[in-house]
Scaffold this motif. Structure first.
Motif, PDB file in Angstrom:
ATOM      1  N   PHE A   1       0.829  -1.203   0.000  1.00 56.01           N
ATOM      2  CA  PHE A   1       0.000   0.000   0.000  1.00 56.01           C
ATOM      3  C   PHE A   1       0.869   1.260   0.000  1.00 56.01           C
ATOM      4  O   PHE A   1       1.799   1.382   0.806  1.00 56.01           O
ATOM      5  CB  PHE A   1      -0.896  -0.039   1.244  1.00 56.01           C
ATOM      6  N   SER A   2       0.555   2.167  -0.889  1.00 51.97           N
ATOM      7  CA  SER A   2       1.233   3.464  -0.909  1.00 51.97           C
ATOM      8  C   SER A   2       0.604   4.334   0.182  1.00 51.97           C
ATOM      9  O   SER A   2      -0.554   4.736   0.067  1.00 51.97           O
ATOM     10  CB  SER A   2       1.050   4.114  -2.287  1.00 51.97           C
ATOM     11  N   VAL A   3       1.356   4.586   1.232  1.00 56.64           N
ATOM     12  CA  VAL A   3       0.811   5.344   2.374  1.00 56.64           C
ATOM     13  C   VAL A   3       0.851   6.842   2.048  1.00 56.64           C
ATOM     14  O   VAL A   3       1.929   7.434   1.923  1.00 56.64           O
ATOM     15  CB  VAL A   3       1.588   5.042   3.681  1.00 56.64           C
ATOM     16  N   SER A   4      -0.335   7.396   1.877  1.00 54.53           N
ATOM     17  CA  SER A   4      -0.451   8.817   1.527  1.00 54.53           C
ATOM     18  C   SER A   4      -0.213   9.719   2.730  1.00 54.53           C
ATOM     19  O   SER A   4      -0.257   9.263   3.876  1.00 54.53           O
ATOM     20  CB  SER A   4      -1.868   9.098   1.013  1.00 54.53           C
TER      21      SER A   4
ATOM     22  N   GLU B   1      -3.697   4.226  12.090  1.00 51.08           N
ATOM     23  CA  GLU B   1      -2.321   4.351  12.614  1.00 51.08           C
ATOM     24  C   GLU B   1      -1.484   5.248  11.722  1.00 51.08           C
ATOM     25  O   GLU B   1      -1.476   5.063  10.495  1.00 51.08           O
ATOM     26  CB  GLU B   1      -1.652   2.975  12.628  1.00 51.08           C
ATOM     27  N   ASN B   2      -0.729   6.137  12.377  1.00 51.66           N
ATOM     28  CA  ASN B   2       0.186   7.000  11.633  1.00 51.66           C
ATOM     29  C   ASN B   2       1.272   6.143  10.980  1.00 51.66           C
ATOM     30  O   ASN B   2       1.855   5.274  11.623  1.00 51.66           O
ATOM     31  CB  ASN B   2       0.821   8.020  12.590  1.00 51.66           C
ATOM     32  N   GLY B   3       1.498   6.350   9.686  1.00 49.59           N
ATOM     33  CA  GLY B   3       2.526   5.579   8.970  1.00 49.59           C
ATOM     34  C   GLY B   3       1.989   4.308   8.344  1.00 49.59           C
ATOM     35  O   GLY B   3       2.661   3.683   7.527  1.00 49.59           O
ATOM     36  N   LYS B   4       0.766   3.898   8.735  1.00 50.04           N
ATOM     37  CA  LYS B   4       0.172   2.680   8.167  1.00 50.04           C
ATOM     38  C   LYS B   4      -1.025   3.055   7.278  1.00 50.04           C
ATOM     39  O   LYS B   4      -1.092   2.666   6.124  1.00 50.04           O
ATOM     40  CB  LYS B   4      -0.266   1.756   9.308  1.00 50.04           C
TER      41      LYS B   4
END
Ligand SMILES: Nc1ncnc2c1ncn2[C@@H]1O[C@H](COP(=O)(O)OP(=O)(O)OP(=O)(O)O)[C@@H](O)[C@H]1O
Ligand SMILES: Nc1nc2c(ncn2[C@@H]2O[C@H](COP(=O)(O)O)[C@@H](O)[C@H]2O)c(=O)[nH]1
Length: 207
Positions: free
Chosen positions: A43-46, A57-60
């Motif tokens: 997954f490309s975390v936007s 979750e931050n970063g996920k």
């Protein structure tokens, strides 16, 4: 400076762009893909300026940043695309895509219609998938039942959805258009559309 996003995009498997109105079921479908095909998709975390929802979750799920931080990063050329949606900024960083492509995984981008139009101007060469709800009524019910939006945000998202549903009919804009009514049927169609790319990654990982 050389743009490594372009080199990686040409070398690895084709990314997948998933778009469609908020509440259509993009996250639900892509989470199923990531779970079933562990080691195939990433997954490309936007980045976003919106606040995290309970359980996110931050970063996920996203990189949660302030508008100032995001604007500065955009000005430095760190983003492939960015957009304003329902009062918040969203964007795909080059680093987010590179992190997935470096592992030779199929990179999934969950982005809005402005993002689709902007990605079309790059050489990322993804498979474009539109996830659409069966009707506006169902979409509104799903968004209300999700209980993540204020009434104001919900109305903004429904207005954007009407525009999205019209534009998505544009011939050639999407490679695949899936109506997410029955979840299992929609997921089956999504897998069918991506089967060739999934097989390529599996073959590469075997050799
Ligand atoms: N086929 C379906 N039938 C019934 N409910 C569904 C279906 N698909 C998704 N949902 C539900 O609809 C809600 C919206 O789905 P989801 O959050 O995946 O949408 P989304 O397109 O990712 O939205 P956003 O763009 O706002 O992130 C969720 O509560 C999800 O559980
Ligand atoms: N153009 C982009 N759109 C994005 C990105 N990340 C998410 N999104 C889209 O925003 C809306 C709202 O998302 P939500 O998580 O607040 O419900 C949805 O349509 C996403 O597809 C991005 O990096 N660029």
């Amino acid at each position: 400076m050389r743009d490594h996003t372009k080199e990686k995009a040409m070398a690895g498997p084709r990314p997948v762009v998933m778009s469609g109105p908020s509440g259509a079921g993009k996250s639900t479908l892509l989470k199923k893909l990531l779970k079933e095909f562990d080691g195939v998709f990433g997954f490309s975390v936007s980045h976003t300026t919106r606040s995290p929802r309970p359980g996110e979750e931050n970063g996920k799920d996203y990189h949660y940043v302030t508008r100032e931080v995001m604007q500065a990063a955009i000005a430095k050329g760190e983003f492939i695309e960015n957009a304003e949606f329902s009062g918040n900024m969203y964007g795909t960083s080059k680093a987010a895509v590179q992190a997935v492509q470096a592992k030779n995984l199929i990179c999934i981008l969950d982005i809005d219609m402005q993002g689709v139009k902007n990605i079309k101007r790059t050489d990322l060469n993804p498979i474009y998938v539109s996830i659409q709800p069966p009707s506006m009524e169902t979409l509104e019910k799903r968004l209300r039942d999700r209980k993540t939006e204020s009434e104001e945000s919900l109305q903004k998202r429904l207005r954007a959805a009407k525009v999205d549903m019209e534009i998505s009919k544009e011939p050639g804009l999407f490679d695949v258009l899936i109506i997410n009514d029955d979840l299992d049927l929609a997921y089956g169609k999504l897998k069918d559309a991506l089967l060739e790319e999934i097989q390529k990654v599996r073959d590469t990982n075997k050799s």
